[in-house]
Design a protein around this motif. Sequence first.
Motif, PDB file in Angstrom:
ATOM      1  N   ASN A  50      40.101  37.753  42.422  1.00  0.00           N
ATOM      2  CA  ASN A  50      39.200  38.892  42.837  1.00  0.00           C
ATOM      3  C   ASN A  50      39.307  39.982  41.949  1.00  0.00           C
ATOM      4  O   ASN A  50      38.686  41.223  42.340  1.00  0.00           O
ATOM      5  CB  ASN A  50      39.682  39.037  44.068  1.00  0.00           C
ATOM      6  N   THR A  52      37.437  41.503  39.268  1.00  0.00           N
ATOM      7  CA  THR A  52      36.180  41.276  38.591  1.00  0.00           C
ATOM      8  C   THR A  52      36.021  41.343  37.150  1.00  0.00           C
ATOM      9  O   THR A  52      36.957  42.115  36.567  1.00  0.00           O
ATOM     10  CB  THR A  52      34.800  41.910  39.123  1.00  0.00           C
ATOM     11  N   LYS A  53      35.242  40.894  36.601  1.00  0.00           N
ATOM     12  CA  LYS A  53      34.825  40.888  35.059  1.00  0.00           C
ATOM     13  C   LYS A  53      34.492  42.449  34.705  1.00  0.00           C
ATOM     14  O   LYS A  53      35.346  43.044  33.876  1.00  0.00           O
ATOM     15  CB  LYS A  53      33.763  40.039  34.753  1.00  0.00           C
ATOM     16  N   GLU A  54      33.997  43.026  35.635  1.00  0.00           N
ATOM     17  CA  GLU A  54      33.462  44.437  35.342  1.00  0.00           C
ATOM     18  C   GLU A  54      34.963  45.345  35.217  1.00  0.00           C
ATOM     19  O   GLU A  54      34.818  46.198  34.469  1.00  0.00           O
ATOM     20  CB  GLU A  54      32.629  45.006  36.361  1.00  0.00           C
ATOM     21  N   ARG A  56      38.163  44.272  34.555  1.00  0.00           N
ATOM     22  CA  ARG A  56      38.629  43.591  33.449  1.00  0.00           C
ATOM     23  C   ARG A  56      38.235  44.388  32.240  1.00  0.00           C
ATOM     24  O   ARG A  56      39.150  44.542  31.193  1.00  0.00           O
ATOM     25  CB  ARG A  56      38.842  42.140  33.301  1.00  0.00           C
ATOM     26  N   GLU A  57      36.976  44.313  32.052  1.00  0.00           N
ATOM     27  CA  GLU A  57      36.390  44.924  30.677  1.00  0.00           C
ATOM     28  C   GLU A  57      36.590  46.356  30.532  1.00  0.00           C
ATOM     29  O   GLU A  57      36.400  46.714  29.549  1.00  0.00           O
ATOM     30  CB  GLU A  57      34.801  44.827  31.027  1.00  0.00           C
ATOM     31  N   TYR A  63      48.120  43.799  35.292  1.00  0.00           N
ATOM     32  CA  TYR A  63      47.412  44.112  36.634  1.00  0.00           C
ATOM     33  C   TYR A  63      48.717  43.732  37.625  1.00  0.00           C
ATOM     34  O   TYR A  63      49.540  42.687  37.393  1.00  0.00           O
ATOM     35  CB  TYR A  63      46.450  42.843  36.853  1.00  0.00           C
ATOM     36  N   ASP A 108      44.023  31.971  42.416  1.00  0.00           N
ATOM     37  CA  ASP A 108      42.980  31.243  41.865  1.00  0.00           C
ATOM     38  C   ASP A 108      41.718  31.031  42.765  1.00  0.00           C
ATOM     39  O   ASP A 108      40.651  30.276  42.429  1.00  0.00           O
ATOM     40  CB  ASP A 108      43.220  30.217  41.104  1.00  0.00           C
ATOM     41  N   ARG A 132      30.470  33.951  41.963  1.00  0.00           N
ATOM     42  CA  ARG A 132      31.273  33.938  40.803  1.00  0.00           C
ATOM     43  C   ARG A 132      31.734  32.625  40.163  1.00  0.00           C
ATOM     44  O   ARG A 132      32.082  32.545  38.927  1.00  0.00           O
ATOM     45  CB  ARG A 132      32.446  34.779  41.089  1.00  0.00           C
TER      46      ARG A 132
END
Length: 263
Positions: A50, A52-54, A56-57, A63, A108, A132
């Motif tokens: 959970n 998110t890609k946003e 992580r980027e 984490y 996961d 997602r």
Amino acid sequence: MNRKMIFFDIDGTIIDEDTHVIPKTTITAIRKARENGHLVFINTGRTLFNVTKEVREIGFDGYICGCGTCIYLNGQQLLKKSISHEKCVEIVKKLRQCNIQALLEGSDGAFFDETKEIFVELARLKSRFQKRGANIVKSWDEPDIVFDKFVIWKNENSDFEDFYSFITKDFDYIDRGGNFGEIVIKGYSKATGIKFLQDYFNIPLEDCYAIGDSTNDLPMLEYVPNSIAMGNSTSILFDLVSFVTKDIMNDGIEHALAYYNII
């Protein structure tokens, strides 16, 4: 300047809870802190799936997930603590017996009760997760169910006293307000995650910073000497921290990091 470690909550700290937007100044400030040689970590109640890609980027060194139950550094898992399968089955049985809605969170994926209609907030979360990827939404009746932590919603038909008595033998219950609670294995918290990384990098406590906005951030805010509450935080935090920064959408992260000369 000594290398610092800065720990960021996600919801209400990095992501605005109303708009689900990450302010651009938040992204640039966190990246600048890392460019300046400091270590930046997410420290969240969310489990890894959970994050998110946003988020992580943005570019974090690692984490702390699930309120300290999983720790990752540069893609490597350093610590992992899940609830045993047998205990997970027991928890599911008790949730149903006490008529309590819950989201069961694994690294996961998330588990939902498919045997009854879920209420609006859970349905919204389920829809968001499904968008997602189909594999992250699972049933409470999975034969090999294992999760790391969970959150619950009680209502007027719930036998919360019975459930609370059962769960607090082995778990900490964090009251998030509004009939919403977060449940984590005893001995794990956002603070224990910081302590683990502090020891790993041999960084003194005075060089550790934590930024959050809600009651599940209290363990990490109380642990570090440099504790920062967002301006949009739950008001209970304001008298318990070293510094109150601006609201998330008013450049709160940038303001805090500049105040401490991290950027």
